[in-house]
Design an enzyme around this catalytic site. Structure first.
Site, short mmCIF file in Angstrom:
data_model
loop_
_atom_site.label_atom_id
_atom_site.label_comp_id
_atom_site.label_asym_id
_atom_site.label_seq_id
_atom_site.Cartn_x
_atom_site.Cartn_y
_atom_site.Cartn_z
N ASP A 479 0.84 -1.20 0.00
CA ASP A 479 0.00 0.00 0.00
C ASP A 479 0.88 1.26 0.00
O ASP A 479 2.09 1.21 0.29
CB ASP A 479 -0.88 -0.04 1.27
N ASP A 549 -10.68 2.18 -3.19
CA ASP A 549 -11.24 1.92 -1.86
C ASP A 549 -12.75 1.98 -1.89
O ASP A 549 -13.40 1.68 -0.89
CB ASP A 549 -10.70 2.94 -0.85
C1 DGJ Z 1 -5.73 2.03 1.93
C2 DGJ Z 1 -6.10 0.84 1.12
O1 DGJ Z 1 -6.57 1.22 -0.12
C3 DGJ Z 1 -7.11 -0.01 1.89
O2 DGJ Z 1 -7.52 -1.09 1.12
C4 DGJ Z 1 -6.49 -0.45 3.18
O3 DGJ Z 1 -5.44 -1.32 2.92
C5 DGJ Z 1 -6.03 0.76 3.96
N1 DGJ Z 1 -5.20 1.62 3.19
C6 DGJ Z 1 -5.29 0.34 5.21
O4 DGJ Z 1 -4.76 1.38 5.90
#
Ligand code: DGJ
Length: 744
Positions: A479, A549
């Site tokens: 990430d 997300d």
């Molecule tokens: C952002 C990501 O896009 C999410 O899927 C998740 O992993 C969060 N960060 C975790 O902090």
């Protein structure tokens, strides 16, 4: 496939059965003149008739020659300051402060296959018959520098890949202020520009705008390719549609600051340049050093946007993605992020994993919150040590327990970041990207580690390695959750600060490379607060990426539709999440959530233990269904049929390469009473094959389905015997149509 060189006229023609790309060396060796890019044309001994010259009022390079103005010559890699006033493809500051360059033609070589780019991701050929590369060397005697322009043509693809590299052969350093990967001058401006814009949770929205005189551009100056714009643009003809007409795609294999720019000059010539964003960029090229630009992949399609997309899909799935997972079926995963956020313990995780395993899910992914004291987003990034309060047996113990369940285990990292409360930050405060004597800005309470420094990359590698070595980990979600500010590296001189953002991305690539080298069987999924680095650069390392997300099925129609402009379904991370949806509070059915998520890598992101027995039965059916169809989804040809940016009805389909099977997704966003008649015209089928549609007892020829379509006024049942009627199905309704060659 051939690269032909007309040595007498010094012309180069790259062509295969689909495209031609032609340029020549200008008189007196100055510059390279662009002659043509588009549909394949016959090769001939001379293309002199393509040279266009008119005497126009302007400055000319040579006395007495009134047609030697570079402003009026289409070029391959233009410079500024010697009669061309348009935006250049490169700009250098020499040791005397001059910006003038004069790279003159020196030589060429033709290389079988496609050479790799040093330290940068790129498409590749598997054997030398697949592609051929032309490298043209130009030399600037004053600067004592060489410029090598590289062009690759693949034998079976409507693609030209370009990159450039600068070599300093002199005694003095010089500064590269701008080094684009490609530049193409089109003779007219009868195009619309298509690109993908967005924001967090709203990625890859399709924007189409007419070209106007002057400059239009997309870019990132955020240190990542970004949510705001994807490093991709297309020029489509005004009458080009999804399935017909000409379009040129430009896609940059890069994950950092980029610029995609279209300049229409006053004579309606359209110059497209794409590469590292020159804004805030300056690279000091020392004697004997080389600077390599990223690769730009240019596609020409005369089969509309979908034709362009299919070319990118196939190329990126098979000749950009690489390694162990490239051709393998990807596991159906469950991720605990939306199930627990930061609040979990081993028991909870195991209960999710066990239920998931029982319902056919193959991989459990532990997301953020397993390390340091990370109970919210204010702490611990950089302390890659298990939180023993949450996980008393550590990652090793948990991974072994999950393995014993018969599931694979995956783990979340955000390797590029650090929080202030960590051991890492306390020991190395100088390792963050920050400008001395200036306040470092926060993003999600975290700082960016200075990956331009080798020792930082080494250190993070060793922290990750410690976890990976002792645990059973077969997947990593990498990430990255903030953009760059106060960009500065304490390890570089004052006159090299313009290198930081690019060196940073090279550091990211290096860490990926080291991990892949040591753990070739780990499947990487890239993520950057969703799709902020959904770019071809990262697909070289991580064959799948978390698209957004936003997991709401209706929102995902737009996001996945836009993402599919360039990226294959095998790369698009798509999950079923809980309702009401956590981002938009919308309630959609399990069926609709699944019918959207099937067109991607497919997985779950919810507390599966909390589902009703009825929904669990549905999950079981979904996982067995996807296992049956995942080859079709990853290897088939994808067709966009109805556009969510233009209509309330959305549709897309995937057809197997042998055309014996297809899966059509149809989605109706809002219900309307007493509505018009609807049909979906399919694509890519064999016109003479007879197809059966599951749940219907008639058969249809491919030509009927493509010209008349599936008639939605009829009622259908699905394989569970559930009855579906378009008219009565309500808001956010959807239907999958499964086609198989009849009697096959
Ligand atoms: C952002 C990501 O896009 C999410 O899927 C998740 O992993 C969060 N960060 C975790 O902090």
């Amino acid at each position: 496939m051939t690269i032909k060189v007309n040595t007498e006229t010094r012309e180069f023609h790259l062509f295969n059965n689909q495209v031609s790309y032609i340029f020549r060396v200008l008189e007196k060796s100055i510059q390279l003149e662009h002659l043509y890019f588009g549909q394949k044309i016959q090769h001939r001994e001379s293309f002199k008739h393509l040279i266009e010259r008119e005497i126009r009022p302007s400055c000319n390079m040579f006395e007495g020659d009134h047609t030697s103005s570079l402003e009026h010559i289409k070029q391959e890699y233009p410079s500024f300051g010697t009669t061309d006033y348009r935006q250049p493809a490169h700009m250098i500051t020499s040791s005397i402060g001059s910006h003038i360059t004069n790279y003159q033609y020196e030589s060429y070589q033709i290389i079988p296959g496609k050479p790799a780019l040093v330290n940068l991701p790129a498409t590749y050929s598997e054997d030398n018959t697949e592609a051929e590369t032309l490298e043209v060397t130009l030399i600037d005697e004053v600067l004592q520098s060489k410029l090598i322009l590289s062009y690759t043509i693949f034998s079976e693809r409507n693609v030209i890949c370009r990159n450039a590299r600068f070599v300093n052969e002199g005694k003095d350093s010089f500064y590269i202020n701008n080094a684009m990967s490609t530049s193409v001058d089109f003779p007219d401006d009868q195009f619309e520009m298509l690109h993908l814009y967005g924001a967090w949770a709203r990625e890859a929205h399709v924007e189409v705008q007419p070209l106007s005189k002057g400059i239009q551009s997309i870019y990132s100056a955020r240190g990542a390719s970004s949510h705001a714009h994807n490093p991709f643009l297309a020029l489509k003809r005004l009458d080009t549609s999804e399935h017909t007409g000409e379009v040129y795609g430009f896609s940059l294999v890069y994950s950092g600051n980029f610029l995609g720019q279209v300049e229409v000059d006053t004579y309606s010539v359209t110059r497209v340049t794409m590469g590292i964003n020159p804004f805030q960029f300056r690279w000091k090229l020392k004697p004997n050093q080389t600077f390599q630009t990223p690769e730009c992949v240019m596609v020409y399609s005369n089969e509309g946007l979908n034709g362009m997309s299919q070319t990118y899909h196939d190329l990126y799935r098979t000749r950009l993605a690489r390694g162990y997972w490239r051709d393998k079926e990807r596991p159906i995963l469950i991720n605990n992020w939306e199930a627990t956020y930061f609040h979990f313990n081993e028991e909870k995780i195991l209960s999710i994993a066990k239920t998931a395993r029982d319902l056919g899910i193959e991989l459990f992914v532990l997301d953020d919150g397993w390390f340091g004291k990370r109970n919210d987003d204010t702490s611990s990034l950089g302390d890659w040590f298990e939180d023993r309060d949450k996980l008393p047996n550590g990652i090793q113990g948990l991974s072994e327990k999950i393995d014993a369940l018969g599931m694979k285990f995956g783990l979340w990292f955000e390797p590029e970041m650090v929080c202030k409360d960590t051991k890492l930050f306390k020991e190395h405060p100088e390792w963050i990207i920050a400008t001395p004597n200036r306040r470092p800005s926060h993003g999600r309470n975290q700082f960016i580690l200075d990956f331009s420094r080798e020792e930082v990359v080494d250190h993070i590698f060793s922290l990750m390695d410690t976890i990976l070595e002792k645990s059973k980990i077969s997947y990593i979600k990498w990430d990255m959750n903030r953009y760059m500010t106060e960009t500065y590296s304490q390890s570089l001189d004052y006159d090299q600060q313009g290198e930081v953002a690019h060196r940073y991305i090279l550091g990211v690539y290096k860490l990926y490379e080291r991990l892949i080298e040591k753990y070739p069987e780990i499947l990487f999924e890239s993520c950057a607060g969703g799709g902020a680095r959904f770019d071809p650069g990262l697909l070289y390392y991580a064959p799948q990426a978390w698209a957004s997300d936003d997991t709401d099925a209706v929102e995902r129609l737009k996001i996945q539709y836009g993402t599919s402009m360039v990226y294959p379904l095998s790369s698009i991370g798509s999950h079923i999440s809980a309702v009401p949806n956590h981002q938009v509070s919308r309630i959609t059915s399990m069926e609709t959530r699944a019918n959207v998520a099937y067109f991607g890598t497919f997985g779950y992101e919810l507390d599966i233990t909390k589902l009703s027995e009825e929904d669990k039965t549905k999950v079981q059916a979904q996982t067995s269904f996807f296992k049956e169809k995942r080859q079709l989804v990853r290897n088939g040809h994808f067709y966009r049929l109805l556009n969510p940016f233009e209509s309330n009805e959305v549709s897309w389909m995937v057809v197997s390469q042998d055309k014996k099977e297809a899966m059509v997704g149809y989605y109706k966003v809002l219900a309307k009473p007493n509505d018009k008649y609807y049909r979906i015209k399919l694509k890519g089928l064999d016109p003479s094959k007879l197809y059966a549609i599951e749940g219907k007892d008639t058969t249809h020829y491919g030509d009927e389905l493509m010209n008349i379509g599936i008639v939605l006024a009829e009622d259908y049942t699905d394989r569970a015997g559930e009855y579906w009627s378009r008219e009565k199905s309500g808001d956010f309704s959807s239907k999958l149509f499964l086609l198989k060659e009849a009697n096959a």
